[in-house]
Design a protein around this motif. Structure first.
Motif, PDB file in Angstrom:
ATOM      1  N   LEU A 186       0.619  -1.089   0.065  1.00  0.00           N
ATOM      2  CA  LEU A 186      -0.002   0.028   0.104  1.00  0.00           C
ATOM      3  C   LEU A 186       1.009   1.174   0.100  1.00  0.00           C
ATOM      4  O   LEU A 186       0.468   2.175  -0.704  1.00  0.00           O
ATOM      5  N   THR A 187       2.121   1.241   0.873  1.00  0.00           N
ATOM      6  CA  THR A 187       2.783   2.300   0.730  1.00  0.00           C
ATOM      7  C   THR A 187       3.546   2.548  -0.677  1.00  0.00           C
ATOM      8  O   THR A 187       3.727   3.775  -1.090  1.00  0.00           O
ATOM      9  N   ARG A 188       3.829   1.514  -1.419  1.00  0.00           N
ATOM     10  CA  ARG A 188       4.449   1.676  -2.753  1.00  0.00           C
ATOM     11  C   ARG A 188       3.354   2.106  -3.532  1.00  0.00           C
ATOM     12  O   ARG A 188       3.993   3.135  -4.361  1.00  0.00           O
ATOM     13  N   LYS A 189       2.467   1.870  -3.477  1.00  0.00           N
ATOM     14  CA  LYS A 189       1.253   2.372  -4.414  1.00  0.00           C
ATOM     15  C   LYS A 189       0.897   3.856  -4.022  1.00  0.00           C
ATOM     16  O   LYS A 189       0.824   4.357  -4.781  1.00  0.00           O
ATOM     17  N   GLU A 190       0.988   4.233  -2.907  1.00  0.00           N
ATOM     18  CA  GLU A 190       0.802   5.603  -2.467  1.00  0.00           C
ATOM     19  C   GLU A 190       1.934   6.417  -3.178  1.00  0.00           C
ATOM     20  O   GLU A 190       1.661   7.571  -3.320  1.00  0.00           O
ATOM     21  N   LEU A 191       3.146   5.711  -2.851  1.00  0.00           N
ATOM     22  CA  LEU A 191       4.360   6.644  -3.420  1.00  0.00           C
ATOM     23  C   LEU A 191       4.197   6.770  -4.706  1.00  0.00           C
ATOM     24  O   LEU A 191       4.487   7.946  -5.484  1.00  0.00           O
ATOM     25  N   GLU A 192       3.624   5.815  -5.744  1.00  0.00           N
ATOM     26  CA  GLU A 192       3.517   5.834  -7.082  1.00  0.00           C
ATOM     27  C   GLU A 192       2.426   6.819  -7.362  1.00  0.00           C
ATOM     28  O   GLU A 192       2.530   7.800  -8.298  1.00  0.00           O
ATOM     29  N   ARG A 193       1.293   6.763  -6.682  1.00  0.00           N
ATOM     30  CA  ARG A 193       0.397   7.925  -6.812  1.00  0.00           C
ATOM     31  C   ARG A 193       0.747   9.300  -6.703  1.00  0.00           C
ATOM     32  O   ARG A 193       0.883  10.234  -7.134  1.00  0.00           O
ATOM     33  N   SER A 194       1.720   9.410  -5.605  1.00  0.00           N
ATOM     34  CA  SER A 194       2.374  10.854  -5.306  1.00  0.00           C
ATOM     35  C   SER A 194       3.411  11.167  -6.334  1.00  0.00           C
ATOM     36  O   SER A 194       3.272  12.260  -6.677  1.00  0.00           O
ATOM     37  N   ALA A 195       4.112  10.195  -6.977  1.00  0.00           N
ATOM     38  CA  ALA A 195       5.039  10.616  -7.796  1.00  0.00           C
ATOM     39  C   ALA A 195       4.449  11.001  -9.264  1.00  0.00           C
ATOM     40  O   ALA A 195       4.717  11.907  -9.642  1.00  0.00           O
ATOM     41  N   ASN A 196       3.197  10.401  -9.515  1.00  0.00           N
ATOM     42  CA  ASN A 196       2.275  10.678 -10.745  1.00  0.00           C
ATOM     43  C   ASN A 196       1.784  12.009 -10.512  1.00  0.00           C
ATOM     44  O   ASN A 196       1.605  12.743 -11.434  1.00  0.00           O
ATOM     45  N   ALA A 197       1.269  12.173  -9.574  1.00  0.00           N
ATOM     46  CA  ALA A 197       0.744  13.555  -9.178  1.00  0.00           C
ATOM     47  C   ALA A 197       1.648  14.713  -9.137  1.00  0.00           C
ATOM     48  O   ALA A 197       1.545  15.927  -9.737  1.00  0.00           O
ATOM     49  N   LEU A 198       3.031  14.376  -8.470  1.00  0.00           N
ATOM     50  CA  LEU A 198       4.213  15.545  -8.788  1.00  0.00           C
ATOM     51  C   LEU A 198       4.550  15.785 -10.272  1.00  0.00           C
ATOM     52  O   LEU A 198       4.841  16.762 -10.640  1.00  0.00           O
ATOM     53  N   GLU A 199       4.303  14.561 -11.312  1.00  0.00           N
ATOM     54  CA  GLU A 199       4.834  14.604 -12.554  1.00  0.00           C
ATOM     55  C   GLU A 199       3.590  15.804 -13.261  1.00  0.00           C
ATOM     56  O   GLU A 199       4.122  16.367 -13.951  1.00  0.00           O
ATOM     57  N   ILE A 200       2.449  15.413 -12.847  1.00  0.00           N
ATOM     58  CA  ILE A 200       1.312  16.138 -13.479  1.00  0.00           C
ATOM     59  C   ILE A 200       1.275  17.601 -13.150  1.00  0.00           C
ATOM     60  O   ILE A 200       1.310  18.574 -13.844  1.00  0.00           O
ATOM     61  N   GLN A 201       1.772  17.867 -11.595  1.00  0.00           N
ATOM     62  CA  GLN A 201       1.958  18.949 -11.093  1.00  0.00           C
ATOM     63  C   GLN A 201       3.044  19.903 -11.782  1.00  0.00           C
ATOM     64  O   GLN A 201       3.092  20.932 -12.349  1.00  0.00           O
ATOM     65  N   SER A 202       4.338  19.044 -12.153  1.00  0.00           N
ATOM     66  CA  SER A 202       5.319  19.674 -12.948  1.00  0.00           C
ATOM     67  C   SER A 202       4.848  20.237 -14.407  1.00  0.00           C
ATOM     68  O   SER A 202       5.317  21.159 -14.831  1.00  0.00           O
ATOM     69  N   ASP A 203       4.307  19.108 -14.981  1.00  0.00           N
ATOM     70  CA  ASP A 203       3.912  19.597 -16.368  1.00  0.00           C
ATOM     71  C   ASP A 203       3.039  20.758 -16.234  1.00  0.00           C
ATOM     72  O   ASP A 203       2.965  21.577 -17.193  1.00  0.00           O
ATOM     73  N   GLN A 204       2.098  21.035 -15.335  1.00  0.00           N
ATOM     74  CA  GLN A 204       1.052  21.990 -15.338  1.00  0.00           C
ATOM     75  C   GLN A 204       2.210  23.485 -14.941  1.00  0.00           C
ATOM     76  O   GLN A 204       1.617  24.535 -15.655  1.00  0.00           O
ATOM     77  N   ILE A 205       3.147  22.987 -14.109  1.00  0.00           N
ATOM     78  CA  ILE A 205       4.084  24.439 -13.695  1.00  0.00           C
ATOM     79  C   ILE A 205       4.805  24.818 -15.082  1.00  0.00           C
ATOM     80  O   ILE A 205       4.815  25.981 -15.346  1.00  0.00           O
ATOM     81  N   ASN A 206       5.202  23.844 -15.730  1.00  0.00           N
ATOM     82  CA  ASN A 206       6.038  24.018 -17.015  1.00  0.00           C
ATOM     83  C   ASN A 206       5.198  24.740 -17.967  1.00  0.00           C
ATOM     84  O   ASN A 206       5.753  25.677 -18.925  1.00  0.00           O
ATOM     85  N   ALA A 207       3.928  24.351 -18.346  1.00  0.00           N
ATOM     86  CA  ALA A 207       2.944  24.841 -19.067  1.00  0.00           C
ATOM     87  C   ALA A 207       2.861  26.061 -18.740  1.00  0.00           C
ATOM     88  O   ALA A 207       2.738  26.938 -19.732  1.00  0.00           O
ATOM     89  N   GLN A 208       2.486  26.433 -17.544  1.00  0.00           N
ATOM     90  CA  GLN A 208       2.115  27.799 -17.072  1.00  0.00           C
ATOM     91  C   GLN A 208       3.476  28.834 -17.361  1.00  0.00           C
ATOM     92  O   GLN A 208       3.159  29.866 -17.671  1.00  0.00           O
ATOM     93  N   LYS A 209       4.686  28.405 -17.133  1.00  0.00           N
ATOM     94  CA  LYS A 209       5.848  29.073 -17.288  1.00  0.00           C
ATOM     95  C   LYS A 209       5.794  29.434 -18.803  1.00  0.00           C
ATOM     96  O   LYS A 209       6.163  30.437 -19.121  1.00  0.00           O
ATOM     97  N   PHE A 210       5.561  28.500 -19.744  1.00  0.00           N
ATOM     98  CA  PHE A 210       5.677  28.741 -21.227  1.00  0.00           C
ATOM     99  C   PHE A 210       4.514  29.792 -21.682  1.00  0.00           C
ATOM    100  O   PHE A 210       4.658  30.669 -22.245  1.00  0.00           O
ATOM    101  N   GLU A 211       3.284  29.814 -20.985  1.00  0.00           N
ATOM    102  CA  GLU A 211       2.279  30.614 -21.270  1.00  0.00           C
ATOM    103  C   GLU A 211       2.570  32.251 -20.902  1.00  0.00           C
ATOM    104  O   GLU A 211       2.449  33.176 -21.598  1.00  0.00           O
ATOM    105  N   ASN A 212       3.352  32.179 -19.595  1.00  0.00           N
ATOM    106  CA  ASN A 212       3.503  33.460 -19.091  1.00  0.00           C
ATOM    107  C   ASN A 212       4.646  33.991 -19.902  1.00  0.00           C
ATOM    108  O   ASN A 212       4.618  35.090 -20.301  1.00  0.00           O
ATOM    109  N   THR A 213       5.836  33.182 -20.408  1.00  0.00           N
ATOM    110  CA  THR A 213       6.807  33.914 -21.278  1.00  0.00           C
ATOM    111  C   THR A 213       6.436  34.239 -22.635  1.00  0.00           C
ATOM    112  O   THR A 213       6.588  35.215 -23.221  1.00  0.00           O
ATOM    113  N   PHE A 214       5.290  33.304 -23.149  1.00  0.00           N
ATOM    114  CA  PHE A 214       4.836  33.714 -24.522  1.00  0.00           C
ATOM    115  C   PHE A 214       3.964  35.054 -24.381  1.00  0.00           C
ATOM    116  O   PHE A 214       4.232  35.854 -25.247  1.00  0.00           O
TER     117      PHE A 214
END
Length: 278
Positions: free
Chosen positions: A80-108
């Protein structure tokens, strides 16, 4: 609500506490019985040996079962801990993509703002009437000047070499290079920055089709005309690929060109007539 893993741990804790309490009561009961009736208690020695010999294997077996149960619970908890860590990693990856996309929009949008400032800063003077034009008025003035200079240039080049006149294609390319170069002091920063906007869109994985369409919608017909001939000049030839890929001249009337057949110097994609154009 309590998770399944927490419920299992809670049940195991209660079972352990109950077992300890029962063992404590049993020990206190035997101690009380031995103090109250020592003779009877001593006569129970053979029975104790019998029960000890019988119950010890049972208790050992129960202990082993308890150990196996503990290991199983730990494995389940680790899963259960490993699955939770995987979900957390996926959430962080999605959050990172959203941040990078927002950075692109701001720069654009910052680049678009700077581009507007560059347009507003363009200024050219008319020496005969002692008047200067700024911004898109200056661009319109340069376009009108281009029409006049093109007619003069074509006549002069046809008469320049009687034995080897330039082909029409050569004349268009040479005129584009000549005219754009003569106005580089007014327009070079405009062309360079617009080129970098499209390059930024091109190399960024977060860019979408609407970003190039947004840039295109900001350009007037006069700007598109200048960009058309800038893309045919030696200085701006690199811009031609962007013009075709992003259908830059989709809103440019063919009648605005110096000659209608100049359209043939670009592919149909540049005018939005190809499904592959973005």
């Amino acid at each position: 609500m309590m998770s399944e893993n927490a419920k299992d741990n809670h049940l195991a804790s209660i079972t352990f506490v109950v077992a300890v309490v029962l063992a404590a009561f049993a020990g206190l009961g035997l101690l009380w019985f031995g103090i109250k009736d020592p003779d009877s208690f001593s006569n129970l020695g053979p029975w104790g040996d019998f029960f000890g010999g019988t119950l010890n294997p049972i208790f050992t077996f129960v202990t082993v079962l308890g150990l196996l149960l503990t290991i199983a619970l730990q494995r389940k908890e680790l899963t259960l801990t490993r699955k939770e860590l995987e979900r957390s990693a996926n959430a962080l990856e999605i959050q990172s993509d959203q941040i990078n996309a927002q950075k692109f929009e701001n720069t654009f949008f910052q680049m678009l703002s700077i581009f507007n400032e560059i347009v507003d800063s363009i200024e050219i003077g008319h020496t005969n009437i002692k008047k200067s034009f700024k911004g898109r008025d200056a661009i319109s003035y340069i376009c009108n000047l281009m029409d006049e200079k093109y007619k003069e240039y074509i006549i002069s080049k046809y008469n320049e070499l009687e034995n080897r006149p330039y082909t029409e294609t050569e004349m268009v390319f040479k005129f584009s290079t000549f005219f754009i170069k003569s106005h580089s002091i007014n327009m070079s920063h405009y062309f360079i920055f617009l080129y970098n906007i499209f390059k930024f869109i091109e190399i960024n994985e977060y860019s979408k089709k609407y970003h190039s369409r947004m840039v295109r919608s900001m350009l007037s017909e006069q700007e598109l005309k200048l960009l058309f001939y800038n893309s045919l000049s030696e200085q701006g030839r690199k811009f031609k690929d962007f013009a075709e890929k992003h259908a830059l001249f989709d809103n440019l009337p063919i009648t605005d060109l110096l000659e209608n057949n100049h359209k043939l110097y670009f592919s149909e994609k540049a005018f939005g007539n190809d499904d592959a154009a973005e």
